[in-house]
Design an enzyme around this catalytic site. Structure first.
Site, PDB file in Angstrom:
ATOM      1  N   PRO A 126      23.069  31.693  36.911  1.00 27.61           N
ATOM      2  CA  PRO A 126      22.374  30.997  35.818  1.00 27.61           C
ATOM      3  C   PRO A 126      20.866  31.276  35.852  1.00 27.61           C
ATOM      4  O   PRO A 126      20.178  31.101  34.851  1.00 27.61           O
ATOM      5  CB  PRO A 126      22.659  29.526  36.095  1.00 27.61           C
ATOM      6  CG  PRO A 126      23.845  29.501  36.994  1.00 27.61           C
ATOM      7  CD  PRO A 126      23.776  30.758  37.794  1.00 27.61           C
ATOM      8  N   GLU A 164      28.046  27.027  45.765  1.00 32.75           N
ATOM      9  CA  GLU A 164      26.688  26.756  45.255  1.00 32.75           C
ATOM     10  C   GLU A 164      25.954  28.053  44.959  1.00 32.75           C
ATOM     11  O   GLU A 164      24.903  28.050  44.326  1.00 32.75           O
ATOM     12  CB  GLU A 164      25.889  25.929  46.286  1.00 32.75           C
ATOM     13  CG  GLU A 164      26.481  24.565  46.588  1.00 32.75           C
ATOM     14  CD  GLU A 164      26.786  23.788  45.290  1.00 32.75           C
ATOM     15  OE1 GLU A 164      27.955  23.376  45.123  1.00 32.75           O
ATOM     16  OE2 GLU A 164      25.878  23.664  44.448  1.00 32.75           O
ATOM     17  N   ARG A 189      32.804  48.591  26.248  1.00 29.26           N
ATOM     18  CA  ARG A 189      32.984  48.935  24.833  1.00 29.26           C
ATOM     19  C   ARG A 189      31.987  50.006  24.379  1.00 29.26           C
ATOM     20  O   ARG A 189      32.197  50.680  23.380  1.00 29.26           O
ATOM     21  CB  ARG A 189      32.782  47.704  23.943  1.00 29.26           C
ATOM     22  CG  ARG A 189      33.736  46.588  24.186  1.00 29.26           C
ATOM     23  CD  ARG A 189      33.457  45.411  23.269  1.00 29.26           C
ATOM     24  NE  ARG A 189      33.962  45.689  21.910  1.00 29.26           N
ATOM     25  CZ  ARG A 189      33.241  46.174  20.927  1.00 29.26           C
ATOM     26  NH1 ARG A 189      31.951  46.403  21.121  1.00 29.26           N
ATOM     27  NH2 ARG A 189      33.758  46.429  19.736  1.00 29.26           N
ATOM     28  N   ASP A 228      28.756  47.124  15.166  1.00 33.81           N
ATOM     29  CA  ASP A 228      28.804  45.835  15.870  1.00 33.81           C
ATOM     30  C   ASP A 228      27.621  44.945  15.528  1.00 33.81           C
ATOM     31  O   ASP A 228      26.530  45.424  15.244  1.00 33.81           O
ATOM     32  CB  ASP A 228      28.730  46.081  17.388  1.00 33.81           C
ATOM     33  CG  ASP A 228      30.112  46.128  18.008  1.00 33.81           C
ATOM     34  OD1 ASP A 228      30.203  46.436  19.201  1.00 33.81           O
ATOM     35  OD2 ASP A 228      31.077  45.898  17.271  1.00 33.81           O
TER      36      ASP A 228
HETATM   37  C1  4FV Z   1      26.659  31.872  35.770  1.00 38.79           C
HETATM   38  C2  4FV Z   1      26.125  31.804  34.475  1.00 38.79           C
HETATM   39  C3  4FV Z   1      27.139  30.725  36.561  1.00 38.79           C
HETATM   40  C4  4FV Z   1      26.752  29.232  39.462  1.00 38.79           C
HETATM   41  C5  4FV Z   1      27.224  28.913  40.824  1.00 38.79           C
HETATM   42  C6  4FV Z   1      28.733  30.461  39.862  1.00 38.79           C
HETATM   43  C7  4FV Z   1      27.896  29.914  38.763  1.00 38.79           C
HETATM   44  C8  4FV Z   1      28.561  29.556  41.012  1.00 38.79           C
HETATM   45  N1  4FV Z   1      26.640  33.139  36.171  1.00 38.79           N
HETATM   46  N2  4FV Z   1      25.824  33.089  34.108  1.00 38.79           N
HETATM   47  N3  4FV Z   1      25.953  30.733  33.688  1.00 38.79           N
HETATM   48  N4  4FV Z   1      27.452  30.984  37.849  1.00 38.79           N
HETATM   49  O1  4FV Z   1      27.201  29.595  36.069  1.00 38.79           O
HETATM   50  O2  4FV Z   1      26.132  33.860  35.134  1.00 38.79           O
HETATM   51  O3  4FV Z   1      28.551  30.306  42.193  1.00 38.79           O
END
Ligand code: 4FV
Length: 248
Positions: free
Chosen positions: A89, A116, A154, A169
């Site tokens: 994230p 985590e 793609r 697209d």
């Molecule tokens: C995520 C997202 C995501 C966070 C902790 C996986 C999680 C767990 N990855 N974009 N939104 N990852 O939420 O890419 O390990």
């Protein structure tokens, strides 16, 4: 195009890459996708991949040793990837532009976190790109990895039957897509726009450009800052902005 994916749930990744254009492209050898089970890179008999966080706190953290071993094996067996993508994230928002950049590299490795997250030293040593698919927290990096791989795959020539469809697209020109219709022309009291059954291809193209622009104007005006527009489209925008100013 080569992909290497490191995950503790290989079946999740396989399931997401077996069907449709990506599945067929794998069969046709256009995509060479290797899925690596992280537990295969552990040395203890319980194949432990996580441990408690230093400093305390809830949840678990993915250990560095198995991830370092997995990446070293990928480089040795498959060559140095053009990018090592960590899904998180905290990453850069994924986009069509990012997909194009990865597709041009020819070989991409993807690290799927769980718990985590992963030990920071893995990010420091191996990750070349941190990518987020959106501002929400998932239970793992596998689904984001599938999103990224599908979008990149793609763009590999020949993967999507008709390359035109890729050129057409959404986001190719930085705009949202135009509405799509198919038979029957009349359904549930709703008729397909006349122009689409007119056979007048110039008018159809023009209608679709106007629809794509109108949708972008209404739903994602932020995209208009970077969209590639011609004079006619800029004229339509001026017209709509003037109408909006008059009515507000
Ligand atoms: C995520 C997202 C995501 C966070 C902790 C996986 C999680 C767990 N990855 N974009 N939104 N990852 O939420 O890419 O390990």
């Amino acid at each position: 195009m080569k992909f290497d994916i490191v995950t503790i749930f290989p079946r999740m990744i396989d399931a997401g890459l077996e069907e449709g254009v990506v599945g067929r492209a794998r069969e046709r050898g256009l995509l060479d996708i290797a899925v690596h089970n992280l537990r295969d890179f552990t040395t203890d008999r319980h194949h432990v991949v996580d441990d408690v966080p230093f400093g305390g706190g809830p949840g678990m953290v993915m250990k560095p040793e198995p991830l370092f071993a997995a990446m070293a094996a990928i480089v040795e067996r498959r060559g140095q990837p053009g990018a090592v993508v960590l899904l998180t994230p905290a990453g850069r928002p994924f986009s069509q532009g990012e997909a194009k950049r990865f597709a041009a590299l020819g070989h991409v490795a993807v690290l799927c976190g769980r718990y985590e997250g992963i030990d920071e030293r893995v990010r420091e040593r191996w990750a070349t790109d941190e990518v987020s698919i959106g501002d929400y927290v998932l239970s793992g990096g596998e689904l984001p990895a599938l999103v990224v791989i599908d979008a990149v795959a793609r763009l590999v020539p020949g993967v999507v039957g008709d390359d035109q469809s890729v050129e057409g697209d959404s986001f190719e020109r930085g705009l949202l897509d135009f509405p799509h219709y198919t038979r029957p022309a009349d359904f549930a009291g709703m008729r397909v726009p006349e122009v689409l059954t007119s056979g007048h291809h110039g008018e159809i193209r023009r209608w679709r450009r106007r629809q794509a622009l109108r949708r972008t104007f209404e739903r994602r005006p932020d995209l208009l800052e970077t969209a590639v527009l011609d004079d006619e489209e800029r004229g339509w925008l001026r017209e709509w902005n003037a109408t909006r100013a008059r009515t507000e």
